[in-house]
Design a protein around this motif. Structure first.
Motif, mmCIF file in Angstrom:
data_model
loop_
_atom_site.group_PDB
_atom_site.id
_atom_site.type_symbol
_atom_site.label_atom_id
_atom_site.label_comp_id
_atom_site.label_asym_id
_atom_site.label_seq_id
_atom_site.Cartn_x
_atom_site.Cartn_y
_atom_site.Cartn_z
ATOM 1 N N ALA B 62 0.825 -1.212 0.000
ATOM 2 C CA ALA B 62 0.000 0.000 0.000
ATOM 3 C C ALA B 62 0.855 1.257 0.000
ATOM 4 O O ALA B 62 1.842 1.340 0.719
ATOM 5 N N ILE B 63 0.452 2.211 -0.837
ATOM 6 C CA ILE B 63 1.047 3.545 -0.761
ATOM 7 C C ILE B 63 -0.091 4.527 -0.520
ATOM 8 O O ILE B 63 -1.015 4.624 -1.325
ATOM 9 N N ASP B 64 -0.026 5.209 0.614
ATOM 10 C CA ASP B 64 -1.046 6.201 0.947
ATOM 11 C C ASP B 64 -0.395 7.571 0.824
ATOM 12 O O ASP B 64 0.393 7.972 1.670
ATOM 13 N N HIS B 65 -0.700 8.237 -0.271
ATOM 14 C CA HIS B 65 -0.058 9.534 -0.518
ATOM 15 C C HIS B 65 -0.945 10.365 -1.433
ATOM 16 O O HIS B 65 -1.592 9.823 -2.339
ATOM 17 N N GLU B 66 -0.940 11.658 -1.209
ATOM 18 C CA GLU B 66 -1.746 12.597 -1.980
ATOM 19 C C GLU B 66 -1.542 12.458 -3.494
ATOM 20 O O GLU B 66 -2.467 12.669 -4.282
ATOM 21 N N LEU B 67 -0.332 12.084 -3.851
ATOM 22 C CA LEU B 67 0.053 11.911 -5.251
ATOM 23 C C LEU B 67 -0.857 10.931 -5.997
ATOM 24 O O LEU B 67 -1.009 11.013 -7.211
ATOM 25 N N TYR B 68 -1.456 10.010 -5.249
ATOM 26 C CA TYR B 68 -2.252 8.958 -5.888
ATOM 27 C C TYR B 68 -3.752 9.143 -5.671
ATOM 28 O O TYR B 68 -4.529 8.209 -5.815
ATOM 29 N N LYS B 69 -4.123 10.368 -5.287
ATOM 30 C CA LYS B 69 -5.535 10.658 -5.034
ATOM 31 C C LYS B 69 -6.360 10.391 -6.293
ATOM 32 O O LYS B 69 -7.462 9.875 -6.234
ATOM 33 N N THR B 70 -5.816 10.778 -7.431
ATOM 34 C CA THR B 70 -6.450 10.454 -8.710
ATOM 35 C C THR B 70 -5.441 9.679 -9.539
ATOM 36 O O THR B 70 -4.247 9.689 -9.250
ATOM 37 N N PHE B 71 -5.949 9.021 -10.566
ATOM 38 C CA PHE B 71 -5.091 8.201 -11.415
ATOM 39 C C PHE B 71 -4.319 9.089 -12.384
ATOM 40 O O PHE B 71 -4.887 9.945 -13.035
ATOM 41 N N ASN B 72 -3.011 8.879 -12.457
ATOM 42 C CA ASN B 72 -2.204 9.485 -13.509
ATOM 43 C C ASN B 72 -1.260 8.382 -13.989
ATOM 44 O O ASN B 72 -0.447 7.869 -13.217
ATOM 45 N N ALA B 73 -1.379 8.007 -15.254
ATOM 46 C CA ALA B 73 -0.599 6.877 -15.776
ATOM 47 C C ALA B 73 0.898 7.075 -15.537
ATOM 48 O O ALA B 73 1.620 6.115 -15.299
ATOM 49 N N GLU B 74 1.363 8.320 -15.581
ATOM 50 C CA GLU B 74 2.800 8.570 -15.425
ATOM 51 C C GLU B 74 3.269 8.305 -13.993
ATOM 52 O O GLU B 74 4.321 7.712 -13.787
ATOM 53 N N THR B 75 2.495 8.755 -13.003
ATOM 54 C CA THR B 75 2.913 8.498 -11.620
ATOM 55 C C THR B 75 2.779 7.008 -11.298
ATOM 56 O O THR B 75 3.630 6.441 -10.626
ATOM 57 N N TYR B 76 1.732 6.379 -11.823
ATOM 58 C CA TYR B 76 1.573 4.939 -11.619
ATOM 59 C C TYR B 76 2.735 4.181 -12.261
ATOM 60 O O TYR B 76 3.271 3.239 -11.696
ATOM 61 N N GLN B 77 3.117 4.616 -13.457
ATOM 62 C CA GLN B 77 4.197 3.918 -14.164
ATOM 63 C C GLN B 77 5.511 4.014 -13.377
ATOM 64 O O GLN B 77 6.187 3.005 -13.161
ATOM 65 N N ALA B 78 5.855 5.217 -12.947
ATOM 66 C CA ALA B 78 7.115 5.405 -12.206
ATOM 67 C C ALA B 78 7.109 4.548 -10.933
ATOM 68 O O ALA B 78 8.115 3.943 -10.563
#
Lengths: 257, 324
Positions: B62-78
């Motif tokens: 689990a990663i609980d961070h503001e960065l993942y509040k919504t889906f962004n393929a680039e942040t998910y990919q990294a």
């Protein structure tokens, strides 16, 4: 604004009877009609609209057999400036990865601010090529795009998610968008334009021109087969009177009249 | 032996059905491979989301961070590149959804991992990944084998593996996000809800739905007459909206509406899976199509292989007669 559009010539199978050939890896094509992949026609139209608005050069590229040149000529007639056919016949079996990697070799030195592709081809249905191409070129992408704007030199892409929801993104150029059907109204090429397009430049490249030797597929197609029949409908046959009488009684029995 | 990973898909913490389908598919492969199943869950304030998937995996990363509040393929990919490189799973399962579509091909390319998309079934035999896909407008299936590797990435089609319950009671491990901000070159701005149309097709008892077989706009009035006679509402599959003949809020299917009427009459609709997922919950389905092999006949209760323009006026007369 220099733009590249990737297009594919595909058999029109949506309403056709599709039969598997003896190799079990391909379909029997002689009774099928071929045309530009549906999503690619929207990608091309979006590119032409961009060119009309922002100027620049529009290049269309297709990895295909010699017949793909007809499809490229249609794109030239609609408004593309240059066309490149990559000789598919020299590269053997292609999956999404290999297709994208070969296209990348062919276009990496062609100037581009935006690349448009269709979101999916109807024949192999990989929905991968655009995304892989963007990754190989090191540029950002957005898939399933149903609306695009430019604001302050940045691209605003609206992606179609499930249930009619849109995802609004801001992307820096150069970028790649895979276009969903319905984004615009693709134009038809006039006969005059098709005649004129015969004189436009169409470059054909193959292994001799691009370094595609070592590009390998990630997947191999073992065989095609007819999907197992699921819960089959009760088929109503007979005269039109008999069919409508039966349908009418079904609707009535459900208490829906 | 590498683990089996499944990426949890949620929309602002509402877990989507595909997640449980991925976890069911992953659990079966894990059992057969004697491996552990890990659910990858990225989000913000994810306690409830974590509970929702807890019984479906051996472990939750689990990663609980503001960065993942919504889906962004680039942040998910990294993030996934970081995790997959460290953990070396045998298989990473992602939904073939608008999210997976945007993410999986570039993720696999960056990692140099063999992958394929939109699979209906998946098996690992002798360390090789064998997938079943569809081609040619869903008319044919294909067996595909991925190039031999120690890790694979596969996207799974929604609805292809029915979700099953489990009681694994996952151990939750927190993972440090490998990045601290969205990349400059791709920023998520907002979700935009679909506009509300004049007719809500999800509330109708009778839906008459048209597809590619309608051919041209000039054929619409005959259909509208029939819709009126039977007392239903008019809906459609994607090509009709693409052509601009009906508004988007009339589209039935994965990118449109999901409907469950008492009666669904599909006219000239071949039955692509994107359409089927939106209407298979109807009580009774009648399909009219010229192609006897159209996939719609696998979903329908009653089928007529005929020209819809012959059936529609005749059926309209019949309905008028029955109504008296």
């Amino acid at each position: 604004m220099d733009i590249i559009v990737c297009i594919k010539r595909v058999p029109q199978t949506a309403e056709a009877d599709v039969k598997i050939d003896a190799s079990k890896k391909d379909i029997i094509k002689d009774r099928l009609t071929f045309d530009m992949n549906e999503a690619d026609t929207y990608a091309l139209e979006e590119a032409i609209l961009f060119k009309e608005k922002f100027g620049g050069t529009l290049t269309v590229v297709s990895l295909g057999g010699v017949e793909a040149e007809d499809t490229l000529r249609i794109a030239l007639a609609k408004g593309a400036d240059h066309a490149i056919r990559i000789k598919a016949e020299e590269f053997g079996e292609l999956d999404g990865y290999k297709t994208a990697a070969i296209i990348r070799e062919a276009i990496k030195d062609t100037k581009h601010d935006i690349i448009f592709t269709g979101c999916m081809a109807t024949d192999d249905a990989y929905s991968q090529v655009g995304v892989i191409l963007a990754e190989l070129l090191g540029i950002p992408h957005a898939t399933l795009v149903t609306k695009i704007d430019m604001k302050n030199d940045k691209l605003h892409a609206y992606r179609e998610l499930e249930g009619g929801l849109l995802e609004h993104l801001e992307i820096t150029l150069p970028a790649l968008c895979t276009i969903q059907t319905g984004i615009n109204e693709p134009r038809y090429a006039s006969l005059l334009a098709i005649r004129r397009a015969a004189k436009k430049e169409l470059t054909v490249v193959g292994k001799a021109e691009i370094a595609g030797e070592n590009i390998m597929s990630h997947s191999v197609l073992d065989e095609l087969y007819v999907p197992p029949v699921g819960k089959r409908a009760e088929m109503l046959t007979g005269s039109m009177d008999e069919i409508t009488a039966k349908l009418g009684s079904i609707v009535k029995e459900k208490g829906l009249l | 032996m590498g683990e089996i990973f499944a990426l949890v898909e949620h929309r602002q913490n509402a877990v989507r059905d595909i997640t449980f389908e991925l976890l069911t598919c992953g659990r079966r492969i894990a059992e057969q491979q004697n491996a552990q199943l890990t659910a990858l869950l990225f989000g913000h304030n994810i306690a409830q989301t974590c509970d929702a998937v807890k019984n479906h995996a051996h472990r939750i990363l689990a990663i609980d961070h503001e960065l993942y509040k919504t889906f962004n393929a680039e942040t998910y990919q990294a993030t996934l590149v970081d995790i997959i490189q460290k953990e070396k799973p045998l298989l990473t399962l992602i939904g073939h959804t608008a999210f997976g579509w945007d993410l999986a091909p570039s993720l696999a390319t960056q990692l140099g991992i063999p992958f394929t998309t939109d699979c209906l079934a998946l098996e690992i035999r002798d360390d090789l990944a064998h997938a079943t896909r569809q081609m040619y407008d869903g008319k044919l299936n294909a067996h595909v084998t991925l190039k031999k590797h120690d890790s694979y990435i596969v996207t799974l089609r929604s609805g292809s593996v029915p979700a099953e319950d489990a009681s694994l009671n996952a151990e939750v491990q927190n993972y440090e996000p490998p990045l601290s901000a969205e990349p400059e070159y791709r920023k998520f701005l907002e979700y935009i809800e679909a506009a509300v149309g004049e007719v809500d097709i999800t509330k109708a008892d009778i839906i008459v739905s048209i597809g590619r077989g309608i051919k041209e706009q000039a054929n619409m009035p005959a259909i509208e007459d029939f819709v009126k006679a039977i007392g239903g509402v008019l809906a459609c599959s994607r090509p009709v909206v693409d052509a601009g003949w009906l508004p988007k809020d009339r589209q039935v299917g994965s990118s449109g509406k999901t409907v469950k009427p008492k009666l669904y009459i599909a006219l000239g609709i071949s039955g692509a899976f994107q359409h089927i997922v939106g209407m298979k919950g109807a009580d009774t389905i009648i399909a009219v199509n010229k192609d006897p092999n159209a996939p719609i006949f696998n979903e329908a209760d009653y089928g007529v292989v005929e020209d819809l323009f012959k059936v529609v006026p005749a059926l309209k007369e019949k309905i008028v007669e029955l109504k008296g």
